[in-house]
Design an enzyme around this catalytic site. Structure first.
Site, short mmCIF file in Angstrom:
data_model
loop_
_atom_site.label_atom_id
_atom_site.label_comp_id
_atom_site.label_asym_id
_atom_site.label_seq_id
_atom_site.Cartn_x
_atom_site.Cartn_y
_atom_site.Cartn_z
N LYS A 51 0.83 -1.21 0.00
CA LYS A 51 0.00 0.00 0.00
C LYS A 51 0.87 1.26 0.00
O LYS A 51 0.66 2.18 -0.79
CB LYS A 51 -0.93 0.00 1.23
N ARG A 97 -9.50 0.40 9.18
CA ARG A 97 -9.08 -0.96 9.51
C ARG A 97 -10.14 -1.71 10.29
O ARG A 97 -9.93 -2.88 10.62
CB ARG A 97 -7.83 -0.88 10.37
N ARG A 117 11.77 -5.38 4.85
CA ARG A 117 11.50 -3.95 4.60
C ARG A 117 12.45 -3.05 5.38
O ARG A 117 12.73 -3.28 6.54
CB ARG A 117 10.05 -3.67 5.01
N ARG A 165 11.52 -0.89 11.01
CA ARG A 165 10.46 -0.66 12.00
C ARG A 165 10.54 -1.71 13.10
O ARG A 165 10.76 -2.89 12.81
CB ARG A 165 9.08 -0.74 11.32
N ARG A 211 -0.29 -8.95 13.46
CA ARG A 211 -0.88 -7.93 12.58
C ARG A 211 -1.75 -8.58 11.52
O ARG A 211 -2.80 -8.05 11.14
CB ARG A 211 0.24 -7.07 11.96
P1 ADP Z 1 2.30 -1.85 3.22
O1 ADP Z 1 2.33 -0.33 3.14
O2 ADP Z 1 1.09 -2.44 2.57
O3 ADP Z 1 2.52 -2.36 4.61
P2 ADP Z 1 4.84 -1.64 1.76
O4 ADP Z 1 4.46 -0.78 0.60
O5 ADP Z 1 5.65 -1.02 2.84
O6 ADP Z 1 3.54 -2.39 2.36
O7 ADP Z 1 5.64 -2.91 1.17
C1 ADP Z 1 6.22 -3.87 2.04
C2 ADP Z 1 7.59 -4.28 1.49
O8 ADP Z 1 7.42 -5.02 0.29
C3 ADP Z 1 8.51 -3.10 1.16
O9 ADP Z 1 9.83 -3.43 1.54
C4 ADP Z 1 8.37 -2.94 -0.37
O10 ADP Z 1 9.58 -2.47 -0.95
C5 ADP Z 1 8.07 -4.37 -0.82
N1 ADP Z 1 7.10 -4.42 -1.92
C6 ADP Z 1 6.03 -3.62 -2.12
N2 ADP Z 1 5.35 -4.00 -3.23
C7 ADP Z 1 6.01 -5.08 -3.73
C8 ADP Z 1 5.80 -5.93 -4.87
N3 ADP Z 1 4.76 -5.73 -5.71
N4 ADP Z 1 6.69 -6.93 -5.07
C9 ADP Z 1 7.73 -7.14 -4.22
N5 ADP Z 1 7.97 -6.36 -3.14
C10 ADP Z 1 7.13 -5.34 -2.89
P1 AMP Z 2 0.97 0.35 9.33
O1 AMP Z 2 2.05 1.38 9.15
O2 AMP Z 2 -0.25 0.63 8.52
O3 AMP Z 2 1.49 -1.07 9.14
O4 AMP Z 2 0.51 0.44 10.87
C1 AMP Z 2 1.40 0.19 11.91
C2 AMP Z 2 0.62 0.01 13.22
O5 AMP Z 2 -0.04 1.25 13.55
C3 AMP Z 2 -0.49 -1.03 13.20
O6 AMP Z 2 0.00 -2.36 13.47
C4 AMP Z 2 -1.41 -0.52 14.31
O7 AMP Z 2 -0.88 -0.81 15.60
C5 AMP Z 2 -1.33 1.00 14.10
N1 AMP Z 2 -2.35 1.50 13.15
C6 AMP Z 2 -2.12 2.07 11.95
N2 AMP Z 2 -3.26 2.43 11.34
C7 AMP Z 2 -4.25 2.02 12.18
C8 AMP Z 2 -5.68 2.07 12.10
N3 AMP Z 2 -6.32 2.58 11.05
N4 AMP Z 2 -6.38 1.57 13.16
C9 AMP Z 2 -5.77 1.06 14.24
N5 AMP Z 2 -4.43 0.97 14.37
C10 AMP Z 2 -3.67 1.45 13.34
#
Ligand code: ADP
Ligand code: AMP
Length: 235
Positions: A15, A90, A129, A163, A174
């Site tokens: 995302k 969420r 990541r 992170r 999660r």
């Molecule tokens: P989210 O925001 O949904 O938690 P991220 O955008 O941070 O996910 O992506 C998680 C990890 O996967 C990052 O390290 C990113 O570089 C990698 N990633 C994202 N999209 C892809 C994809 N289509 N194929 C392979 N790796 C990806």
């Molecule tokens: P994310 O960066 O989206 O992976 O979120 C990291 C963490 O932040 C999650 O595991 C939750 O603990 C908290 N968080 C982020 N967005 C939300 C949401 N919309 N509702 C509740 N908790 C959230």
């Protein structure tokens, strides 16, 4: 034309990666509640202090807190700015709150794009990541390395960070939270006919292409192109 879209998908689905591409390509603004909460934790605000332990455990922060953050952030944006909700809503309560937040600001939800990724791939993505410590640009140990080793593509910094919640144990929690509380909101949006499913297992560029196609269609449905009728033939 102003668009309001949700990128929905489990942690690690891509995302944030796609939201940043849409910011760069269309001047849309990414509203990530995860980023907002991490900023609050870093700044040591009361919300940050309250949220830290919950985030470290991989559980969900309260609906009131995250919906409050989204409302505040939207108020800082002009009404003509298109937004991408990333990591929000969420829960069903957040989905309901979002409807009220948007309508109170003369906005409406145009589209929900669900990124579908297999669970094993998610663990692999999240544990690999990392991001630039200076500008926040996102990377992955195998799928998205900086072009020059140890140098951020965007700002040239040599410092990177991971992170604290990107470890396998927390990732499992999660994902369980996603399955139990977030996946059930999809049918709400499906009933409105605004959901499109995208194969999030595809490479980053291909996922981006799929989203671009959806946005082009969403744009047309908001502002339909004039229909030019061909002259009726005689047979
Ligand atoms: P989210 O925001 O949904 O938690 P991220 O955008 O941070 O996910 O992506 C998680 C990890 O996967 C990052 O390290 C990113 O570089 C990698 N990633 C994202 N999209 C892809 C994809 N289509 N194929 C392979 N790796 C990806
Ligand atoms: P994310 O960066 O989206 O992976 O979120 C990291 C963490 O932040 C999650 O595991 C939750 O603990 C908290 N968080 C982020 N967005 C939300 C949401 N919309 N509702 C509740 N908790 C959230």
């Amino acid at each position: 034309m102003t668009l309001n879209i949700i990128l929905l998908g489990p942690p690690g689905a891509g995302k944030g990666t796609q939201a940043v591409r849409l910011e760069d390509e269309h001047g849309m603004v990414q509203l990530s509640t995860g980023d907002m909460l991490r900023a609050a934790v870093k700044a040591g605000t009361p919300i940050g202090v309250q949220a830290k332990a919950v985030m470290d455990a991989g559980e969900l922060v309260s609906d009131e807190i995250v919906s409050g953050l989204i409302g505040e952030r939207l108020d800082q944006l002009g009404s003509d700015v298109s937004v991408i909700f990333d990591g929000y809503p969420r829960t069903a309560a957040q989905a309901q709150a979002l409807d009220g937040i948007l309508s109170a600001r003369g906005r409406k939800l145009d589209h929900v794009i669900e990124l579908q990724v297999e669970e094993d791939a998610l663990v692999d993505r999240i544990t690999g990541r990392f991001s630039c410590a200076k500008c926040g640009a996102g990377y992955h140990d195998r799928y998205k390395l900086p072009k020059v080793e140890d140098t951020c593509d965007v700002c040239g910094s040599h410092e990177f960070k991971r992170r604290p919640d990107d470890n396998e144990e927390t990732v499992r929690t999660r994902m369980a939270e996603y399955r139990a509380k977030t996946a059930p909101i999809l049918p709400i949006y499906e009933a409105r006919g605004i959901v499109t499913h995208v194969d999030g297992m595809a490479p980053i560029d291909e996922v981006n292409d799929a989203i671009e196609t959806i946005l082009a269609t969403a744009g047309q449905s908001v502002h339909p192109a004039p229909v030019i009728e061909a002259p009726r033939g005689t047979g």
